[in-house]
Design a protein around this motif. Sequence first.
Motif, mmCIF file in Angstrom:
data_model
loop_
_atom_site.group_PDB
_atom_site.id
_atom_site.type_symbol
_atom_site.label_atom_id
_atom_site.label_comp_id
_atom_site.label_asym_id
_atom_site.label_seq_id
_atom_site.Cartn_x
_atom_site.Cartn_y
_atom_site.Cartn_z
ATOM 1 N N THR A 147 16.978 -15.522 16.217
ATOM 2 C CA THR A 147 17.190 -14.561 17.303
ATOM 3 C C THR A 147 18.652 -14.557 17.722
ATOM 4 O OG1 THR A 147 16.824 -16.089 19.137
ATOM 5 C CG2 THR A 147 14.868 -15.093 18.143
ATOM 6 N N SER A 148 19.028 -13.505 18.462
ATOM 7 C CA SER A 148 20.428 -13.322 18.828
ATOM 8 C C SER A 148 20.830 -14.074 20.094
ATOM 9 C CB SER A 148 20.712 -11.824 19.021
ATOM 10 O OG SER A 148 19.821 -11.279 19.990
ATOM 11 N N SER A 149 19.858 -14.649 20.818
ATOM 12 C CA SER A 149 20.185 -15.378 22.047
ATOM 13 C C SER A 149 19.142 -16.455 22.307
ATOM 14 C CB SER A 149 20.241 -14.427 23.247
ATOM 15 O OG SER A 149 18.937 -13.954 23.561
ATOM 16 N N GLY A 186 14.731 -20.103 16.283
ATOM 17 C CA GLY A 186 15.994 -20.614 16.787
ATOM 18 C C GLY A 186 17.156 -19.649 16.717
ATOM 19 N N THR A 187 18.298 -20.147 17.183
ATOM 20 C CA THR A 187 19.552 -19.398 17.127
ATOM 21 C C THR A 187 20.326 -19.867 15.887
ATOM 22 O OG1 THR A 187 20.402 -21.045 18.706
ATOM 23 C CG2 THR A 187 19.755 -18.903 19.586
ATOM 24 N N VAL A 226 12.723 -14.217 9.485
ATOM 25 C CA VAL A 226 12.771 -13.006 10.307
ATOM 26 C C VAL A 226 14.090 -12.996 11.073
ATOM 27 C CG1 VAL A 226 11.685 -11.702 12.191
ATOM 28 C CG2 VAL A 226 10.260 -13.023 10.606
ATOM 29 N N PHE A 227 14.751 -11.851 11.076
ATOM 30 C CA PHE A 227 15.985 -11.669 11.833
ATOM 31 C C PHE A 227 15.668 -10.708 12.984
ATOM 32 C CE2 PHE A 227 16.942 -12.629 7.462
ATOM 33 C CZ PHE A 227 17.928 -13.610 7.537
ATOM 34 N N ASP A 228 15.446 -11.273 14.181
ATOM 35 C CA ASP A 228 15.074 -10.469 15.344
ATOM 36 C C ASP A 228 16.341 -10.002 16.056
ATOM 37 O OD1 ASP A 228 13.849 -9.320 17.561
ATOM 38 O OD2 ASP A 228 12.304 -10.858 17.648
ATOM 39 N N GLU A 229 16.401 -8.720 16.436
ATOM 40 C CA GLU A 229 17.623 -8.086 16.954
ATOM 41 C C GLU A 229 18.749 -8.246 15.931
ATOM 42 O OE1 GLU A 229 17.390 -6.140 19.235
ATOM 43 O OE2 GLU A 229 15.900 -6.822 20.677
ATOM 44 N N GLN A 281 22.519 -7.494 16.384
ATOM 45 C CA GLN A 281 23.333 -8.515 17.054
ATOM 46 C C GLN A 281 23.632 -9.691 16.122
ATOM 47 O OE1 GLN A 281 24.299 -8.739 20.782
ATOM 48 N NE2 GLN A 281 24.355 -6.634 20.039
ATOM 49 N N LEU A 282 22.682 -9.993 15.268
ATOM 50 C CA LEU A 282 22.840 -11.151 14.382
ATOM 51 C C LEU A 282 23.895 -10.942 13.291
ATOM 52 C CD1 LEU A 282 19.115 -12.240 13.941
ATOM 53 C CD2 LEU A 282 20.927 -13.567 15.037
#
Length: 390
Positions: free
Chosen positions: A73-75, A122-123, A145-148, A151-152
């Motif tokens: 995730t991005s944050s 995780g980040t 999985v690359f969420d958002e 941003q990533l």
Amino acid sequence: MSNQQLVTFLQKNWEAAGFSTPSLIQSEVYEPITDGKNLVGVAPTGSGKTLAYLLPLLNKLKHKEANQLLILTSSQELAMQVVEVTRVWLKGSDLQVLPLIGGANIKRQQDGLKKKPEVIIGTPGRVMELMTSKKLKSHQFKTVVFDEVDQLIQGQNLQLIQRILKSVPQTVQRLYFSATADKVLSEIQQIDNDLVVVDVSKTDKSQGEVTHFYLEISERKKVDSLRRLLNLPAFWGLLFFNQLNDLGAAEQKLLFHKLPVASLASDQNKQLRKQAIDKLKKHQLVGLLTTDIASRGLDVEAMPFVVNVDFPKTEESYLHRAGRVGRMGNEGIVISFVTTQELAGAKKIAKKLGITLEEVYLYGGMLTTEKPEKTEIKNKKKKSKVKRRK
């Protein structure tokens, strides 16, 4: 997709959640994800993207096989939100999820990895750190999985994502999700070109009615107008700033007036940030002051208001901020403070997004779209909802 395709514990959790039918993005990606396809999923904010990838992936997990699923995730906030959702859907199973985020105790995370959790969320920085130190066995992952994702793949995150992709097996399933992934599709394809694109952003109707207003105001009167908004009886929501300095100054002034507000900022520790979000969800705050750090993934049920104290700098920023209301069919209101100099630019961004910005006025303790005459202001009774022009 139907709940009959899910394993028993997921079926029970589906029924407990009171779901009748899946959202459009959930229906469209279920089979390709189940079949192991690599894909980009694009759907509006609040349309159920997290469950869209979680349900088919949790459905495939095998007990006591460590590190099968990695969600980046991005944050930190988004990571913990996804962790909470995952834990809810894993109820009734023996499967485990472990958060790996920066700012948290790394020794505790290393101990958690020894318990062989099936799901890692995780980040990128902390995940890469644990992969480099061999504490996290990257060769075991079956899906990432690359969420958002938009941003990533920006700034330092892009290098980390590229390193993580090189560390995991070439056969790993790769899934990229965001409300605005279509805008960075060419960038995604530069790092990964074997992808199916599922874009329901034009056809998804799950978002509730969101009304967009602007309040023309001078820079020096922003905090005073914010104070008046926060005093409206039914008001509570997220208050977005572009700069941390402005956020901090506004918070001090609002607290001086004894308003129940808090801030969510990138320079706070993880515990303070979690406390602020929890208080907002429990309605212990009327306003949470934040920056774009909270515009992604933060899901507060039926929150009625988003206020852009500073107008967003980009279309994507406006879209994600506004996406905190109107989620899964709920209604919401977005109010943007704009100076006279900003108005033309604000309307230009709204036009590109297909949004109509209507002017609203704050007079006599109420919001109205009809500009009252000065002689009428004294007779107005305080109201908390926007009075619409007939």
